[in-house]
Design a protein around this motif. Structure first.
Motif, mmCIF file in Angstrom:
data_model
loop_
_atom_site.group_PDB
_atom_site.id
_atom_site.type_symbol
_atom_site.label_atom_id
_atom_site.label_comp_id
_atom_site.label_asym_id
_atom_site.label_seq_id
_atom_site.Cartn_x
_atom_site.Cartn_y
_atom_site.Cartn_z
ATOM 1 N N GLY A 747 -26.998 -12.588 -9.730
ATOM 2 C CA GLY A 747 -26.723 -11.423 -9.229
ATOM 3 C C GLY A 747 -25.751 -11.063 -8.631
ATOM 4 N N PHE A 748 -25.618 -11.699 -7.413
ATOM 5 C CA PHE A 748 -24.913 -12.316 -6.870
ATOM 6 C C PHE A 748 -23.878 -13.075 -6.984
ATOM 7 C CE2 PHE A 748 -26.855 -10.468 -2.256
ATOM 8 C CZ PHE A 748 -26.281 -8.763 -2.536
ATOM 9 N N TYR A 749 -24.801 -14.395 -7.953
ATOM 10 C CA TYR A 749 -23.729 -15.283 -8.041
ATOM 11 C C TYR A 749 -22.867 -14.909 -9.046
ATOM 12 C CZ TYR A 749 -22.772 -19.713 -10.789
ATOM 13 O OH TYR A 749 -22.584 -20.447 -11.431
ATOM 14 N N ALA A 750 -23.683 -13.689 -10.529
ATOM 15 C CA ALA A 750 -22.728 -13.988 -11.628
ATOM 16 C C ALA A 750 -21.625 -12.673 -11.218
ATOM 17 C CB ALA A 750 -23.511 -13.108 -12.366
ATOM 18 N N SER A 751 -21.412 -12.010 -9.677
ATOM 19 C CA SER A 751 -20.683 -10.782 -9.156
ATOM 20 C C SER A 751 -19.107 -12.094 -8.917
ATOM 21 C CB SER A 751 -20.972 -9.884 -8.624
ATOM 22 O OG SER A 751 -22.056 -9.279 -9.243
ATOM 23 N N ALA A 752 -20.130 -12.828 -8.317
ATOM 24 C CA ALA A 752 -19.174 -13.967 -7.635
ATOM 25 C C ALA A 752 -17.810 -14.369 -8.603
ATOM 26 C CB ALA A 752 -19.603 -14.591 -6.406
ATOM 27 N N LYS A 753 -18.584 -14.870 -9.713
ATOM 28 C CA LYS A 753 -17.862 -15.855 -10.339
ATOM 29 C C LYS A 753 -16.717 -14.974 -11.117
ATOM 30 C CE LYS A 753 -19.423 -18.771 -14.587
ATOM 31 N NZ LYS A 753 -20.106 -19.823 -15.255
ATOM 32 N N ARG A 754 -17.340 -13.748 -12.010
ATOM 33 C CA ARG A 754 -16.365 -12.627 -12.751
ATOM 34 C C ARG A 754 -14.924 -11.952 -11.468
ATOM 35 N NH1 ARG A 754 -17.852 -6.801 -15.079
ATOM 36 N NH2 ARG A 754 -16.125 -6.505 -15.801
ATOM 37 N N LYS A 755 -16.092 -12.055 -9.985
ATOM 38 C CA LYS A 755 -15.047 -11.499 -8.975
ATOM 39 C C LYS A 755 -13.664 -12.528 -9.231
ATOM 40 C CE LYS A 755 -12.124 -10.014 -5.717
ATOM 41 N NZ LYS A 755 -11.695 -8.719 -5.616
ATOM 42 N N GLU A 756 -14.148 -13.706 -8.824
ATOM 43 C CA GLU A 756 -13.113 -15.176 -9.311
ATOM 44 C C GLU A 756 -11.981 -15.035 -10.308
ATOM 45 O OE1 GLU A 756 -15.597 -18.689 -9.375
ATOM 46 O OE2 GLU A 756 -15.881 -18.877 -6.817
ATOM 47 N N SER A 757 -12.807 -14.401 -11.609
ATOM 48 C CA SER A 757 -10.971 -14.894 -13.386
ATOM 49 C C SER A 757 -11.271 -13.209 -13.365
ATOM 50 C CB SER A 757 -12.581 -14.502 -14.295
ATOM 51 O OG SER A 757 -13.768 -13.942 -14.261
ATOM 52 N N ALA A 758 -12.061 -12.044 -12.565
ATOM 53 C CA ALA A 758 -10.648 -10.206 -12.806
ATOM 54 C C ALA A 758 -9.469 -10.161 -11.974
ATOM 55 C CB ALA A 758 -12.660 -9.547 -12.768
ATOM 56 N N GLY A 759 -10.309 -10.938 -10.607
ATOM 57 C CA GLY A 759 -8.249 -10.129 -9.463
ATOM 58 C C GLY A 759 -9.238 -9.762 -8.786
ATOM 59 N N ASP A 760 -8.346 -8.877 -7.791
ATOM 60 C CA ASP A 760 -8.257 -8.425 -6.587
ATOM 61 C C ASP A 760 -9.149 -6.670 -6.679
ATOM 62 O OD1 ASP A 760 -7.646 -10.138 -4.703
ATOM 63 O OD2 ASP A 760 -5.852 -9.198 -4.491
ATOM 64 N N GLY A 761 -8.324 -6.501 -8.209
ATOM 65 C CA GLY A 761 -8.870 -5.446 -8.880
ATOM 66 C C GLY A 761 -10.365 -4.819 -9.492
ATOM 67 N N PHE A 762 -10.799 -6.388 -9.303
ATOM 68 C CA PHE A 762 -12.845 -5.699 -9.454
ATOM 69 C C PHE A 762 -13.771 -5.617 -8.488
ATOM 70 C CE2 PHE A 762 -16.688 -7.913 -10.063
ATOM 71 C CZ PHE A 762 -17.364 -7.682 -11.467
ATOM 72 N N GLU A 763 -14.643 -4.648 -8.423
ATOM 73 C CA GLU A 763 -15.231 -4.798 -6.857
ATOM 74 C C GLU A 763 -16.835 -4.687 -7.487
ATOM 75 O OE1 GLU A 763 -17.141 -0.905 -4.497
ATOM 76 O OE2 GLU A 763 -15.526 -0.436 -5.686
ATOM 77 N N PRO A 764 -17.783 -6.281 -6.570
ATOM 78 C CA PRO A 764 -18.500 -6.630 -7.199
ATOM 79 C C PRO A 764 -19.650 -5.501 -7.089
ATOM 80 C CG PRO A 764 -17.611 -8.065 -6.137
ATOM 81 C CD PRO A 764 -16.645 -7.070 -5.993
#
Length: 859
Positions: A747-764
């Protein structure tokens, strides 16, 4: 003075390279002559002009200060004199008025008082009217020059300031007023010493004050004036300003004087008058009235003498400059002529005309210089006969010297390319230090088995060097080397024979050393060597030379450390090479094992066999990375040429690249081995009743801190919804913890991967939930990461299936989790996901293991 150039006989021999008499040479001579001529003239004029200008400016400056101080002093004296005259005028009227208030009203008749009042008017012309008031404030008598006299008029003045202020303060000075808008007046009231004597009120004509002010002369256009306590003009040479009741309180000098009780501060000696003109001003208080006397002089008139002085200075400077130009031209011509003759003659001699003679008759150093040129020409002419033979001989010597220089150049190239050849670096350092510090000898001593031996030297004789290399020195205070090592600081002995502590070692007893300098080489406070410079004469080293020697000592220390680190890196590199061979062998065996493995048939023995070299490789890679970083930082502070620095950067870059590859393959191999160990066993530990909420909480904390350790910049929000009724469950705690850690890490890995594409507005975000289902317990792990595509969801629990990049996973994690939950515990594991939105794993565990369930025996 006679200047001439005349060559000797035409048989003079010249070099073929000489070129004389050309037009370009003549132009060059003219240019140099004009430039030198102009330089001397300008220098002479500048010296005279600067001297005169400096003298004139100093005189003008001090004259300005003295003149200004004198003007201010005179103005102060005039103001004080005028103020004193006005004060005396008022005091005399006050004294004359005083005898009219001596007797009480019952002591005499009205006629007698009227007679006394008329006599007072005759004695004091400034009093135009006198009124006498009894103790009750009733006017009893008024005698006037301008109006009819009045007796017992009965006018009540008991509330008038003329009466009340006089009774309260014994004297009253009224404000200035103008009668018929022409003459200034003021009221002066005086109370008697007795209470029943009453008050005498006199109207005083202040024309005398105007006369005093008008008679004050300050220069041609200066004047004086009087200002009252409210800032109103009382007296001024221009009576129209007084009649207009001019308010002077807006002037800076008036405000400053009123604030200083009638005296202005020194900082306000220059101000602006009522007409807006710059003036020098001074003031003085008029004591009994609270008035202020001002004296002003226009600044232009005050500084007229200074301007005249400046004009005279300019004229003198101009005349002196003209004289300096003429004198400079005269002197420059006398100086440039002989110099040009010397230059021309020296050029002809330098061109090869050794028969040229220079004739200068000036009777000074130039004539002596010409004679020296002539002597030099004669000697050159004599030596030219043997020049060809010497040239041939010298050519052979130069050929040999050229070979030596070529060999030296090759050695220097080797030194520049061999920065880690410690002996070569130390020899170069000690030679450079001895040369730059003007030392006769230079040595470096290094420790070995508790004694110090000679590591590098220059300037020593063969016998002396042999002695120093044969007899190692033990640190003793008698020698400079021992004292430097024991004190761990720089030791400078100007004269060893005058030093009572100096006792030379057996290796130096026959040397002629007189001055010694020792600099310690310290590593973390411990001495690892001594840098020594010596002189054969008593010549103490200067502070700069001591600092330079310390700098060379630091470079020697860096070179020693570089060599040590380089040797360690080489040894670690050899170890790394051997470890890489072991790793390749282990990887080959692992690949073969991975191909043959299927559904739990992997053996733990193979995994353990691989684990030992793998741990060594991983630990060695970590230490080697830190060592290369330390080496790189040390080399950055070392003094290396560009070629050596490029070689060092290439070497460290190659080592770092290899280590990164080792670390990458090591991580992959470690992941494979760890999953093999987990997948090869049916269970781990013993099953027991545990609080399922505590297991979930512990797994969350372990996974979170592990993720932050690998990626400190990554932040994830953890949410918990743990049902207190979930209670205790009979499970294998270690196995369930492995399952939860695997799912949470995914889950941490998937959230970090989405954070890289979504930018600062995304909160894992990752949440963990437990629920009581009666005989079962439900655990949900949900993240808001990238989600799982349908085609991956179908295969995700298959062994060796993974979606991570190569080197980051083996595909055994979810398969192992499925086996632990389903096969070992008799539960279920499922996944609910939406690509690009979330992933939620749902685990159900029975509260009790089945009686014939799997065991947790260790493999």
């Amino acid at each position: 003075m006679t200047i001439s150039l005349h060559p000797d006989t035409p048989q003079a021999r010249t070099l073929p390279s000489a070129a004389r008499g050309s037009a370009s040479d003549g132009a060059e001579e003219s240019r140099i002559r004009v430039r030198l001529f102009t330089k001397y003239v300008a220098l002479f004029v500048a010296v005279v002009a600067i001297a005169l200008l400096a003298n004139g400016l100093f005189e003008v400056f001090f004259y300005y200060r003295e003149h200004k101080a004198s003007l201010i002093r005179v103005q102060h004296e005039q103001a004080e004199a005028a103020a004193a005259k006005i004060s005396q005028f008022v005091k005399e009227i006050e004294n004359q008025l005083g005898w009219t208030t001596q007797l009480p009203w019952s002591a005499g008749s009205i006629e007698q008082r009227r007679f006394d009042a008329l006599r007072l008017l005759r004695q004091v012309p400034a009093i135009t009217e006198l009124a006498q008031v009894d103790a009750t404030g009733k006017e009893r008598l008024r005698v006037s020059r301008l109006a009819m006299d009045a007796i017992d008029s009965g006018v009540d003045l008991s509330s008038n300031p003329k009466f009340t202020e006089a009774v309260a303060h014994k004297v009253y000075y009224g404000p200035v007023y103008f009668r018929r808008e022409s003459e200034p007046y003021m009221t002066l009231a005086l109370a008697g010493a007795r209470k029943d004597a009453g008050v005498s009120i006199a109207e005083v004509n202040l024309k005398l004050i105007w006369d005093v002010v008008s008679q004050i002369r300050v220069g041609e256009h200066g004047h004086a004036y009087v200002v009252g306590p409210e800032g109103r003009l009382i007296a001024h040479p221009d009576i129209s300003l007084v009649l207009r009741n001019t308010d002077m309180s807006g002037l800076a000098q008036v405000r400053a004087a009123q604030a200083g009780d009638g005296v202005m501060p020194d900082s306000l000696q220059e101000a602006t008058n009522i007409q807006g003109q710059k003036v020098l001003t001074a003031s003085a208080p008029i004591a009994p009235l609270g008035w202020t006397m001002f004296v002003e002089l226009p600044v232009e008139e005050a500084y007229a003498a200074l301007h005249a002085s400046l004009e005279r200075l300019a004229i003198v400077l101009l005349v002196a400059s003209i004289f300096a130009v003429l004198a400079g031209i005269f002197l420059a011509r006398r100086m440039v002529g002989p110099i040009q003759a010397l230059r021309s003659g020296a050029e002809r001699i330098g061109g090869g005309d050794f028969s040229q003679r220079i004739s200068i008759r000036t009777g000074d150093e130039l004539e002596g210089l010409a004679d020296q040129f002539n002597d030099m020409g004669a000697r050159l002419q004599e030596s030219y006969a043997t020049l060809e033979r010497k040239v041939e001989q010298r050519t052979a010597e130069l050929s040999e010297s050229l070979q030596q220089q070529t060999a030296t150049a090759d050695v220097l190239k080797v030194i520049s390319r061999s920065a880690f050849d410690l002996q070569m670096v130390l020899n170069t350092l000690v030679e450079s230090a001895a040369r730059l510090c003007d030392a006769d000898e230079g040595t470096i001593f290094r420790p070995k088995d508790g004694v110090f031996y000679l590591a590098a030297s220059c300037g020593l004789g063969a016998e002396q060097e042999s002695h120093l290399r044969t007899f190692a020195s033990v640190p003793e205070r008698g020698s400079v080397v021992g004292r430097t090592l024991l004190d761990r600081k720089t030791v400078h002995v100007p004269d060893v024979q005058a030093d009572p502590e100096f006792a030379p070692s057996s290796a130096r007893r026959r040397s002629d050393v007189r001055t010694m300098l020792g600099v310690p080489l310290l590593r973390e406070g411990a001495p690892i060597g001594v840098f020594v410079l010596t002189r054969h004469m008593v010549r103490p080293f200067s502070e700069k030379q001591i600092e330079l020697a310390a700098t060379f000592a630091d470079q020697a220390l860096i070179a020693i450390e570089n060599a040590r680190l380089f040797e360690e890196v080489q040894e670690r590199t050899r170890e790394l090479s051997r470890s890489l061979d072991d790793l390749r062998t282990a990887q080959d065996r692992l690949i073969q094992t991975e191909k043959l493995a299927s559904l739990g048939q992997l053996t733990a023995g193979i995994a353990h066999e691989i684990k030992n070299p793998l741990n060594f490789v991983n630990n060695f890679s970590s230490v080697s990375t830190e060592l290369i970083g330390e080496l790189n930082e040390t080399l950055r502070s070392a003094v290396l040429d560009d070629k050596t620095r490029e070689d060092v950067d290439e070497l460290t870059g190659m080592l770092k690249s290899n280590l990164e590859k080792v670390v990458q393959h090591g991580k992959r191999a470690d992941s494979i081995v760890r999953n093999m160990l987990l997948h090869s066993r049916e269970g781990s530990g013993e099953h027991r009743h545990v609080d399922i909420n505590a297991v979930v909480e512990e797994s969350l904390n372990l996974a979170y801190h592990g993720a932050r350790a690998e990626r400190p910049s990554f932040n994830v929000t953890l949410k918990r919804d743990l049902d207190p009724a979930a209670g205790a469950v009979n499970i294998y705690p270690q196995e369930i913890t492995r399952v939860l850690l695997n799912l949470i890490s995914n889950g941490f890995y998937a959230s970090a991967k989405r954070k890289e594409s979504a930018g600062d507005g995304f909160e894992p975000t990752l949440s963990a939930t437990t629920r009581n289902l009666g005989g079962k317990v439900e655990i949900r792990i949900r993240d808001n990461g990238t989600g799982i595509p349908p085609e991956v969801k179908e295969k995700m629990f298959n062994p060796f299936f993974t979606t991570k990049p190569a080197g980051e996973g083996t595909g055994l994690g979810l398969s192992m989790s499925h086996d632990i939950v389903v096969k070992q515990h008799g539960g279920t594991i499922d996944v609910n996901t939406e690509p690009g939105a979330f992933t939620e794993f749902i685990i159900t565990l029975p509260r009790k293991l089945a009686a014939g369930g799997t065991t947790g025996g260790k493999t």
